[in-house]
Design a protein around this motif. Structure first.
Motif, short mmCIF file in Angstrom:
data_model
loop_
_atom_site.label_atom_id
_atom_site.label_comp_id
_atom_site.label_asym_id
_atom_site.label_seq_id
_atom_site.Cartn_x
_atom_site.Cartn_y
_atom_site.Cartn_z
N GLY A 86 0.74 -1.12 0.03
CA GLY A 86 0.33 0.05 0.11
C GLY A 86 0.85 1.26 0.12
N LYS A 87 2.15 1.30 -0.89
CA LYS A 87 2.88 2.45 -0.72
C LYS A 87 2.06 3.90 -1.17
CE LYS A 87 5.96 3.47 -4.25
NZ LYS A 87 6.86 3.13 -5.20
N LEU A 88 2.33 4.84 -0.11
CA LEU A 88 1.88 6.17 -0.71
C LEU A 88 3.11 7.14 -0.92
CD1 LEU A 88 -1.51 6.41 1.36
CD2 LEU A 88 -1.21 6.01 -1.23
N ASN A 89 3.08 8.23 -1.55
CA ASN A 89 4.28 9.07 -1.54
C ASN A 89 3.58 10.48 -0.48
OD1 ASN A 89 5.68 11.74 -3.15
ND2 ASN A 89 6.95 10.11 -2.23
N ILE A 90 4.11 10.68 0.51
CA ILE A 90 3.53 11.59 1.51
C ILE A 90 4.69 12.84 1.58
CG2 ILE A 90 2.61 12.18 4.04
CD1 ILE A 90 0.73 10.19 2.07
N ASP A 91 3.93 14.18 1.53
CA ASP A 91 4.71 15.10 1.95
C ASP A 91 4.80 15.63 3.33
OD1 ASP A 91 5.66 17.48 1.78
OD2 ASP A 91 4.73 18.22 -0.01
N PHE A 92 5.86 15.29 4.14
CA PHE A 92 6.12 15.79 5.51
C PHE A 92 6.51 17.22 5.68
CE2 PHE A 92 6.20 10.90 5.37
CZ PHE A 92 5.73 10.44 6.49
N GLY A 93 6.51 17.94 4.74
CA GLY A 93 6.78 19.46 5.02
C GLY A 93 8.18 19.76 4.93
N LYS A 94 8.38 21.07 5.66
CA LYS A 94 9.81 21.61 5.38
C LYS A 94 10.78 20.61 6.41
CE LYS A 94 9.99 24.85 8.49
NZ LYS A 94 9.90 26.21 9.24
N GLY A 95 11.95 20.56 6.01
CA GLY A 95 12.97 19.91 6.41
C GLY A 95 12.92 18.10 6.10
N ILE A 96 11.91 17.74 5.72
CA ILE A 96 11.74 16.44 5.57
C ILE A 96 11.51 16.06 3.88
CG2 ILE A 96 10.54 14.06 5.85
CD1 ILE A 96 12.30 15.29 8.27
N ARG A 145 16.67 11.79 11.00
CA ARG A 145 15.63 12.48 11.02
C ARG A 145 14.45 11.89 11.05
NH1 ARG A 145 16.00 18.34 8.21
NH2 ARG A 145 18.02 18.69 8.73
N VAL A 146 13.23 12.41 11.65
CA VAL A 146 12.17 11.71 12.10
C VAL A 146 11.03 12.48 11.71
CG1 VAL A 146 12.21 12.04 14.37
CG2 VAL A 146 10.68 10.29 13.55
N SER A 147 9.99 12.24 11.23
CA SER A 147 8.67 13.06 11.06
C SER A 147 7.25 12.19 11.23
CB SER A 147 8.76 13.66 9.58
OG SER A 147 7.73 14.45 9.53
N MET A 148 6.52 12.58 11.88
CA MET A 148 5.06 12.41 11.84
C MET A 148 4.08 13.25 11.28
SD MET A 148 5.12 10.95 15.88
CE MET A 148 5.13 12.59 16.61
N GLY A 197 12.90 21.13 20.38
CA GLY A 197 13.88 20.93 19.53
C GLY A 197 13.63 20.28 18.03
N THR A 198 12.01 20.39 17.92
CA THR A 198 11.78 19.93 16.52
C THR A 198 11.77 21.03 15.61
OG1 THR A 198 9.66 21.11 17.26
CG2 THR A 198 9.65 18.63 17.37
N ILE A 199 12.07 20.86 14.32
CA ILE A 199 12.41 21.67 12.94
C ILE A 199 10.93 22.16 12.57
CG2 ILE A 199 14.70 20.75 12.51
CD1 ILE A 199 13.45 19.07 10.37
N ASN A 200 10.06 21.48 12.77
CA ASN A 200 8.65 21.56 12.36
C ASN A 200 7.39 21.09 13.35
OD1 ASN A 200 6.87 23.01 10.82
ND2 ASN A 200 7.13 21.69 9.02
N PHE A 201 6.59 21.90 13.81
CA PHE A 201 5.67 21.24 14.73
C PHE A 201 4.06 22.14 14.64
CE2 PHE A 201 3.21 18.93 17.69
CZ PHE A 201 2.65 19.50 18.63
N VAL A 202 3.35 21.61 13.96
CA VAL A 202 2.14 22.38 13.63
C VAL A 202 0.86 21.45 14.05
CG1 VAL A 202 3.12 23.83 11.91
CG2 VAL A 202 1.97 21.59 11.43
#
Length: 421
Positions: A234-244, A323-326, A395-400
């Motif tokens: 079930g591969k998807l290409n997801i945009d994790f935004g700035k920095g990722i 790097r990690v993103s959720m 310490g995150t590079i992006n949190f919204v």
């Protein structure tokens, strides 16, 4: 510094915490003694460091099997820390140590294929507050079955209280709460997307966890119906935004899918994970085809694979970083689509900060007696969620939170007359 953009309208903000309450909560922390099991590992060690910085006066007991590593951790943390040699399979010695602490933080994974919740059982017998960083569905719901015993012992306990699952569950709960507060539509679809470069610098335990998850059928929910799918499909290409940026992610069997479906009442829920460099994803797909599930469910055999692959993973980690993103997406029946996004340069740091944020919430009295998932208000009270997210996002590079996708994506869809299309 974190880019903390909660972006919640005034009517949706959490109730303010009074100065008096904050001072009382700090006092509870200062007087507390915390045992961290697995403190000589990457996750436990990171948690100990984060707790020592977030609440310097806490008394930390670093539990592990390796005395040399333990003493090295004590030297790193310094004052208010000491090492205790602990074997979690030795019930008597474990209970003896638990009887002298206020909270036990269980980070000694992997939790996959574990047959008992021995630390939780010992915590209940000694009436010690408990939390774990479990990332396994079977273990998490086994822990949940101790609800009545935990209530009888009058102890608070939270399972799956790390970064993901953990912080991601709280993000989902806040998205759902905000959507329902507007009374314009019901949450229909909740999707968890995770990305980690390499192993995230989090050591062989994380590698073992990833391999073991390849041996589990993926549980997801579609319009209220439970479905089972093959892992790493079930591969998807997801945009994790700035920095990722954009990353490929694949289906995995993670406990927050079942827990948020049942607790938050969202009919369609799934979780996907991806890593980098891209060929690691290819390798994970290949493993699901080359090895039978029975092999990937065998912890001993998986540990042998970890020993085989770990050296090459370390080399690649040095190149790819950690790097990690959720990204947590919520879609509602009125067409509303909002998300929460959390990105950090280092998983090995962020997982410790996230786990520490849950530990402090428990010490501050946010958790009621019983065994809870992070998204349950009895686990992390609604009014305590904002503080937890603020701590976890340091310490995150992006949190919204509560943003439309086009507002955070690197390549958003076109916006015409204020409509996201």
């Amino acid at each position: 510094m974190a880019m903390l953009c909660m972006s919640i309208t005034p009517s949706l903000t959490t109730p303010p915490t009074s100065t008096a309450t904050v001072e009382v909560n700090k006092a509870k922390q200062v007087k507390s003694r915390v045992l961290i099991l697995g403190a000589t590992g990457r996750v436990g060690g990171s948690t100990a460091l984060a707790l020592s910085k977030l609440s310097p006066d806490l008394q930390l007991l670093l539990g592990g099997r390796n005395k040399d590593k333990g003493e090295s951790m004590v030297a790193t943390i310094g004052a208010n820390s000491e090492f205790a040699q602990v074997n979690i399979d030795d019930a008597k010695s474990l209970e003896a140590i638990l009887s002298d602490v206020d909270l036990v933080v269980h980070t000694a994974g992997p939790f996959q294929q574990a047959e008992k919740c021995s630390v939780l059982e010992a915590a209940i017998r000694t009436q010690t507050a408990y939390m774990d960083v479990c990332d396994d569905t079977s273990y998490a719901f086994r822990a949940k079955s101790y609800m009545d015993k935990a209530v009888a012992a009058n102890i608070p306990a939270i399972t799956t209280a790390g970064i993901y699952p953990g912080v991601s569950n709280v993000m989902a709960a806040e998205l759902v709460r905000a959507a329902r507060s507007e009374n314009k539509g019901e949450p229909q679809r909740l999707r968890f997307y995770y990305y980690t470069a390499g192993s995230g610098g989090a050591g062989p335990t994380i590698l073992a966890t990833s391999f073991l998850l390849l041996g589990e059928e993926v549980v997801a929910y579609n319009k209220g119906k439970r479905i089972e799918l093959k892992p790493y499909t079930g591969k998807l290409n997801i945009d994790f935004g700035k920095g990722i940026g954009k990353k490929d992610v694949y289906l995995l069997n993670l406990p927050e899918v079942k827990s948020t479906h049942e607790i938050l009442g969202v009919p369609t829920v799934s979780a996907r994970f991806g890593t980098a460099p891209f060929f690691w994803n290819w390798g994970m797909v290949a493993m699901t085809k080359l090895f039978p599930m029975e092999f990937l469910r065998d912890r001993n055999k998986v540990q042998q694979l970890v020993k085989l692959f770990d050296p090459s993973v370390r080399v690649v980690d040095g190149i790819s970083g950690e790097r990690v993103s959720m990204r947590v997406d919520l879609e509602c029946s009125d067409g509303r689509h909002t998300l929460g996004l959390y990105s950090h340069k280092k998983l090995s740091v962020s997982v410790g900060v996230s786990t520490a944020a849950f530990a402090l919430a428990i010490l501050e009295g946010s958790t009621q007696p019983g065994v809870w998932f992070p998204e349950e208000p009895e686990g992390i009270a609604v009014e305590a969620r904002e503080v937890l997210l603020q701590r976890a996002s340091q310490g995150t590079i992006n949190f919204v939170m509560n943003k439309a996708p086009w507002m955070v994506e690197t390549d958003p869809k076109e916006v015409i007359l204020g409509i996201y299309v």
